[in-house]
Design an enzyme around this catalytic site. Structure first.
Site, mmCIF file in Angstrom:
data_model
loop_
_atom_site.group_PDB
_atom_site.id
_atom_site.type_symbol
_atom_site.label_atom_id
_atom_site.label_comp_id
_atom_site.label_asym_id
_atom_site.label_seq_id
_atom_site.Cartn_x
_atom_site.Cartn_y
_atom_site.Cartn_z
ATOM 1 N N HIS A 22 -2.759 1.542 6.792
ATOM 2 C CA HIS A 22 -3.085 1.573 5.491
ATOM 3 C C HIS A 22 -2.646 2.879 4.957
ATOM 4 O O HIS A 22 -3.051 3.975 5.691
ATOM 5 C CB HIS A 22 -4.510 1.028 4.974
ATOM 6 C CG HIS A 22 -4.699 1.023 3.522
ATOM 7 N ND1 HIS A 22 -4.190 0.301 2.747
ATOM 8 C CD2 HIS A 22 -5.983 1.565 2.876
ATOM 9 C CE1 HIS A 22 -4.529 0.641 1.443
ATOM 10 N NE2 HIS A 22 -5.634 1.181 1.433
ATOM 11 N N CYS B 238 0.798 -1.368 -0.227
ATOM 12 C CA CYS B 238 -0.051 -0.026 0.045
ATOM 13 C C CYS B 238 0.980 1.272 -0.011
ATOM 14 O O CYS B 238 0.293 2.421 -0.913
ATOM 15 C CB CYS B 238 -0.961 0.025 1.005
ATOM 16 S SG CYS B 238 -0.334 -0.008 2.849
ATOM 17 N N ASP C 258 -7.136 6.201 -3.402
ATOM 18 C CA ASP C 258 -6.447 4.875 -3.078
ATOM 19 C C ASP C 258 -6.091 3.831 -4.334
ATOM 20 O O ASP C 258 -7.086 3.458 -4.794
ATOM 21 C CB ASP C 258 -7.238 4.313 -2.159
ATOM 22 C CG ASP C 258 -6.454 3.075 -1.325
ATOM 23 O OD1 ASP C 258 -5.371 2.815 -1.591
ATOM 24 O OD2 ASP C 258 -6.727 2.548 -0.304
#
Length: 678
Positions: free
Chosen positions: A334, A276, A357
């Site tokens: 995250h 991530c 994202d």
């Protein structure tokens, strides 16, 4: 009289790029920002230019789109259309004649690589000339641009700054990870433009795609999808398996340039591998390069709510071992990005930071991407707002239901409303490399009630309370020390069974089996509190191949032998790696184009010899990364001088990493320096 003859056209790349604040961006073409005029010089021979007899017409071409701009001898540029105005005539007997023309692009122009043409029409002839290409970017300095950002300091931070911090670990032990965004590195801007050109939207309908590129909302959705390779010729392939022999361990990356260059040099094949923070950092680079203010965000304890019920179910055995049941999960952290833009597609009031994202988790309109979701819409629980607000809302707000089970039967349940979204943060603007807490931008503070446990579905006051307390921040090479604190809330003595379990885990999933356990009985007096200390040796947890993001799930279950009431406490934490130290000689007088010396220092804290590869990088400071192989004996100190010649002024960062082959870890250190003009 001689005919008017065009000799050359000077695009004034250096002067225009300084005025457009694109100086430093490396491209094969002139780089400009929309909504702002740029000037070119037309040199010609023969008779003077006569606006009554002669006509100059510029036209720009972007794929199948084109716009003509007849040169006007007076007036002001139109804010809504491309225009060209003759500025002045400067006679020069030694160099023929020169005209200065100012060209203006609307603030709503499409981002892309344009070709500029000029047609010279006289009474005797019509001649056309190809003048070259220019790359047009968004303009956060222009009030009419939908990415306009009011503060110059914030524009410096979120557009011009080429390094930053990513935050990892756990809320109680935050790790600052340096990252080089590298938007000024050679060829990076051109590669960023390729993401737009190779997108499925461009391949399907190039005309429609180019028209839509006037909108940062559209651009951000394209880039969010193109940074991962799930649906397209995107940049990065994700891998959370722990096996990276056919690629690069995601923890090894330290900057975006290596990732983007690898993608371009392999004919746009997916780069193996990312997780991530790599996806987010690369997207930050691309968005800043395109002129859209962007920052990297970390959400600690980020919920991945697969069934969209705003509840994450976690299951534990009666011995305290966390079980891999269900598809829901809470990632210890995250990382995504926020980009600053107006949202004309919403009902007003939702301009500003938008969540994007690129990590492939869930599909959005049939594609692996997420956002832009207005942060304010998340805060206000406006879950019907596009794009993907419900998913982001759950990431920061879901409840965690923890259950102790045996043979499929639930023995006890707790509801935790505090863990998810415990801390949301980013790098603080400015030269200081510090964290900024932005949790309140996402979440409204709520008064939390104590957790209640139940074995029959009914809540009741706990007869026994239990909590965990780490005695010091966990560091690789040291033992883990913690207390189990047990309180008898009743006025009668109790016989208790204590089960403590420690499991290794990756940041984005449930843990593996226990690597350490402790089980015993104890007696506790009426209204008494007992503290039991435990210690887990370094050799015990290192035997389980913990990787760079050392994470441990620690849990304790206390069982009242008589009532069979059970209570659970759990804690997930990371184990920090020792840091490298970087010192710069004469750090307050670092001059551009002058050799400087930095020294990287590290003392081996382990009781065994270690070997590894030391890598030092620095965008704007080092032309190429410095690499060397090292072996250090126990407690030995290394000092390695690194010589560098700064080639850009302003704030820059040196970043050193030492990847140890024996200990399966990466040690890091960074130093920021301000490079001064000569």
């Amino acid at each position: 009289m001689d005919e008017l003859k065009l000799r050359n056209v000077h695009l004034q790349q250096v002067q225009n790029q300084i005025r457009h604040r694109t100086d430093g961006l490396s491209s094969s073409s002139l780089v400009l920002r929309r909504g702002q005029p740029f000037t070119i010089l037309i040199n010609y021979d023969g008779r003077p230019f006569d606006p009554l007899k002669d006509k100059l017409v510029f036209w720009i071409v972007l794929g199948p789109l084109s716009v003509e701009m007849p040169v006007s001898v007076s007036g002001n540029p139109s804010p809504s259309q491309w225009s060209a105005i003759l500025e002045r005539r400067v006679p020069d007997p030694n160099a023929g004649r020169t005209q200065t023309v100012s060209l203006f692009s609307p603030a709503s122009s499409s981002v892309g690589v344009y070709t500029l043409h000029l047609r010279v029409e006289t009474r005797g002839s019509i001649k056309t000339h190809v003048l070259g290409q220019f790359t047009l970017l968004c303009n956060p300095w222009c009030q009419a641009d939908s990415v306009f950002l009011q503060s110059e300091d914030l524009r410096d931070e979120y557009i011009r700054n080429d390094f930053g911090l990513l935050f990892k670990g756990s809320p109680g032990n935050i790790e600052s990870r340096p990252w080089s965004f590298d938007q000024y590195e050679k060829g990076i801007l051109d590669t960023c433009m390729k993401l737009l050109q190779l997108s499925p939207q461009s391949q399907a309908d190039v005309r429609k795609d180019l028209l839509n590129r006037s909108s940062p909302v559209y651009i951000s959705r394209v880039i969010s999808a193109m940074v991962n390779c799930q649906d397209d010729k995107g940049v990065l392939m994700g891998n959370w398996s722990g096996k990276y022999s056919d690629g690069v361990n995601p923890s090894t990356w330290s900057g975006s340039a290596d990732v983007l260059r690898t993608w371009a040099e392999t004919q746009f094949s997916p780069v193996r591998y990312g997780q991530c923070w790599v996806f987010a950092a690369v997207m930050c680079t691309v968005m800043r390069a395109l002129g859209i203010p962007t920052r990297v965000i970390t959400n600690f304890n980020s919920a991945h709510d697969t069934n969209k019920n705003m509840v994450i179910e976690e299951y534990y055995s009666e011995k305290g071992e966390k079980l891999s049941i269900g598809r829901d999960s809470v990632w210890n952290f995250h990382v995504w990005v926020e980009s600053w833009m107006k949202r004309p597609d919403l009902d007003g009031g939702y301009d500003g930071w938008q969540v994007l994202d690129p990590t492939p988790q869930e599909m959005s309109a049939g594609t692996y991407r997420c956002g832009p979701a207005a942060v304010k819409a998340v805060h206000e629980q406006k879950v019907n707002a596009p794009y993907d607000v419900p998913f982001v809302y759950a990431e920061v707000n879901a409840d965690v239901h923890r259950m102790i089970i045996r043979d499929g039967k639930i023995l006890a349940t707790s509801v935790d409303k505090d863990t998810v979204g415990a801390l949301i943060c980013t790098k603080r603007p400015g030269p200081a490399m510090l964290m900024q807490d932005i949790t309140s931008e996402y979440k409204t503070e709520m008064v939390r009630k104590p957790f209640m446990f139940s074995s029959d579905g009914k809540s009741f006051p706990q007869g026994v309370g239990v909590s965990l307390q780490l005695l010091k921040a966990p560091v690789v090479g040291e033992n883990l020390s913690f207390n189990v604190i047990i309180t008898n809330n009743m006025a009668i003595p109790k016989l208790l069974r204590k089960h403590v379990s420690a499991q290794n885990k990756e940041y984005n999933r449930n843990p593996t089996g226990s690597f350490w356990e402790a089980h015993d009985d104890l007696k506790i007096g009426p209204c008494e509190t007992v503290t039991v200390k435990h210690e887990i040796s370094f050799n015990k947890y290192m035997l389980n191949e913990a990787m760079e993001d050392y994470l441990v799930n620690l849990a304790v279950v206390i069982e009242d032998v008589k009532s069979q009431e059970r209570v659970l406490a759990s804690e997930e934490f990371n184990i920090s790696s020792p840091a490298l130290n970087i010192q710069i000689q004469n750090e307050y007088s670092v001059i551009i184009n002058t050799q400087q010396v930095a020294t990287v220092t590290f003392t081996n804290p382990f009781n065994v010899a270690v070997s590894g590869d030391l890598v030092v990088v620095g965008s704007g400071l080092l032309e190429e990364k410095v690499q060397m192989r090292l072996t250090l004996q126990p407690r030995e100190t290394m000092r390695r001088p690194i010589r560098f010649i700064p080639r850009m002024t302003g704030a820059k960062m040196l970043h050193a990493s030492l990847e140890l082959t024996d200990q399966s870890t990466v040690l890091r250190g960074f130093k920021t320096v301000t490079v001064q003009a000569a």
